[in-house]
Enzyme design. Structure first.
Site, PDB file in Angstrom:
ATOM      1  N   GLU A 167      15.357  -4.389  -3.352  1.00 36.00           N
ATOM      2  CA  GLU A 167      15.233  -3.133  -3.802  1.00 36.00           C
ATOM      3  C   GLU A 167      16.667  -2.256  -3.578  1.00 36.00           C
ATOM      4  OE1 GLU A 167      11.915  -1.102  -2.099  1.00 36.00           O
ATOM      5  OE2 GLU A 167      10.645  -2.149  -3.422  1.00 36.00           O
ATOM      6  N   GLU A 351       6.058  -7.184  -4.209  1.00 33.77           N
ATOM      7  CA  GLU A 351       5.437  -6.332  -3.248  1.00 33.77           C
ATOM      8  C   GLU A 351       4.330  -5.432  -4.239  1.00 33.77           C
ATOM      9  OE1 GLU A 351       7.527  -3.552  -0.751  1.00 33.77           O
ATOM     10  OE2 GLU A 351       9.178  -5.238  -0.219  1.00 33.77           O
TER      11      GLU A 351
END
Ligand SMILES: CO[C@H](O)c1c[n+]2c([nH]1)[C@H](O)[C@@H](O)[C@H](O)[C@H]2CO
Length: 452
Positions: A167, A351
């Site tokens: 990320e 995720e």
């Protein structure tokens, strides 16, 4: 035959964590401090003054945790390596004890039939590199490739799925624009530089892997579908900016070799002109992309820095403990957008999960078994797995699902106040208790999704 979804043969079912959120012992066995060791020990940065000094004590309890993963039937485990355990100064001297910890962990996973997915960087930059400019220093591309190469040489073959960054958007937006995350900077001039160097480092690590490794490497991004609050031109333009800023800012350079034009509009004079060789470095062929999905944003034009957008709360929406709307359809929409925009690159959901209010201690049921009832999490997971199945049926090449998270853990600057785990952790005793969602997930894995 029930009409319950059945996932493709070979679909990889797992769960995810990150080093600083679960390990504890951040300075053990010669490890150097990271920016999160410093950030957490800076007064006022962490809710309740929580730190990662103990966390889930996974650094000492890793063997029992792997045993629990096997008991729950996990086929894969996504985890991250703490860079400053491997290279305490960030570059140069290798800390063999740090490397040995992860080597033992990988061997234990393999011995229990669990495939490791290793993330090189999940936000815990060595403090020594931050002192040299960190993600603001162009040399970090070489530093990151050096770090990755140490791990590629030591673990490739036992590890067959590698991730460079987790990320880059959160690292930049949280760490350099808004300051809510380490290293806590607040600058619209620094943010584009950090963001670009993160992607240069990603490219340099992939290049290094192609010279050393023989398996797969990818990038993990958090992306979120943006829906206009109204069909007004202002709200449509706000969606365009928000979509470019979060969803295209990293996937475009990595997969298409250019940034979306909206970034220049958003950052103005703070958006540098990058040299052509940077784009060539960033756009390295990838074996997969990891997508982290949690929620959507209903977006409107607003006065905000620097996007001039706002998120409209949905009066009939269901929200998690972190204030994120539960919107499974957004995951299907996003996966279809990914395929349409970037083609048939394999995707892992690296995720997906939610924080709901789980009790700090486990109950004991009539039969004397410790239990944590988490029906809201089960409902969230069931709906998102169904949304993933819809996308698979529509032709998106989704290879696996890593539930966030295996354990309740340190939710960064929110400390231990938010519980995302499928396994409950009593932080006072370090007792692990599989929640009802974990028992349910075990059945989903065992039946390839038929028990959704
Ligand atoms: C803004 O949501 C992001 O996609 C996101 C959510 N999450 C993340 N990224 C991080 O990768 C994890 O370390 C967090 O613990 C987890 C839960 O907050």
């Amino acid at each position: 035959m029930s009409d319950a979804p059945v996932f493709p043969q070979g679909f990889l079912w797992g769960a995810a964590t990150a080093a600083h959120q679960i390990e504890g012992s951040p300075l053990a066995d010669g490890a150097g401090p990271s920016i999160w060791t410093r950030f957490a020990h800076t007064p006022g940065m962490m809710l309740n003054g929580d730190t990662g000094d103990v966390a889930c004590d996974h650094y000492n309890r890793w063997k029992d945790d792997v045993k629990l993963m096997r008991e729950l039937g996990l086929q894969a485990y996504r985890f991250s390596v703490s860079w400053s355990r491997i290279l305490p100064e960030g570059t140069g001297r290798v800390n063999q004890k740090g490397l040995d910890f992860y080597s033992r962990l990988v061997d234990e996973l393999l011995a229990n039939g669990i495939e490791p997915l290793l993330t090189l960087y999940h936000w815990d930059l060595p403090a020594a590199l931050d002192d040299r400019g960190g993600w603001l220093n162009r040399d970090i591309a070489d530093w990151f490739a050096e770090y990755g190469s140490v791990l590629f040489r030591a673990l490739d073959g036992r590890v067959k799925k590698w991730v460079t960054l987790n990320e880059p958007w959160v690292v930049t937006d949280g760490g350099y624009l808004h300051g809510a995350l380490a290293p806590g900077h607040r600058s619209r001039f620094e943010a584009p530089i950090a963001s670009h160097n993160l992607m240069r480092a990603h490219g340099a690590a992939v290049k290094a892997y192609r010279e050393i490794g023989k398996h797969e490497i990818g990038l993990v991004v958090n992306i979120e579908p943006k829906y206009p609050a109204t069909d007004s031109a202002e709200d449509q333009a706000a969606v365009r900016r928000a979509h470019a800023y979060m969803n295209e800012q990293y996937l475009h350079p990595a997969l298409l070799g250019h940034y979306p034009p909206e970034l220049k509009e958003i950052f103005g004079e703070a958006w540098p002109e990058w040299p052509a060789e940077d784009y060539a470095l960033i756009k390295q062929p990838l074996d997969f992309v990891g997508i982290n999905y949690y929620t959507r944003s209903v977006t409107k034009a607003a006065t905000s820095y620097p996007l001039n957008t706002g998120v409209v709360k949905q009066p009939l929406g269901t929200y998690t403990e972190t204030g994120w709307e539960v919107f499974p359809q957004g995951l299907t929409d996003l996966l279809l957008w990914f395929k349409q925009t970037y083609g048939d690159l394999p995707v892992y959901i690296t995720e997906n999960g939610a924080a709901f209010f789980d009790p700090p201690t486990a109950d004991v049921d009539a039969a004397g078994n410790r239990r944590v009832r988490d029906p809201l999490r089960m409902d969230y997971l069931r709906k998102h797995l169904s949304a993933i199945h819809d996308a698979i049926q529509a032709g998106v090449d989704i290879r696996g699902y890593m539930l966030w998270s295996f354990l309740d853990n340190l939710e960064w600057s929110l400390g231990y106040s938010k519980r995302f785990g499928m396994v409950h952790v009593n932080y006072g005793t370090q007792e692990r208790t599989p929640k009802d969602s974990a028992r349910w997930y075990s059945e989903v894995i065992r039946t390839h999704g038929r028990k959704l």
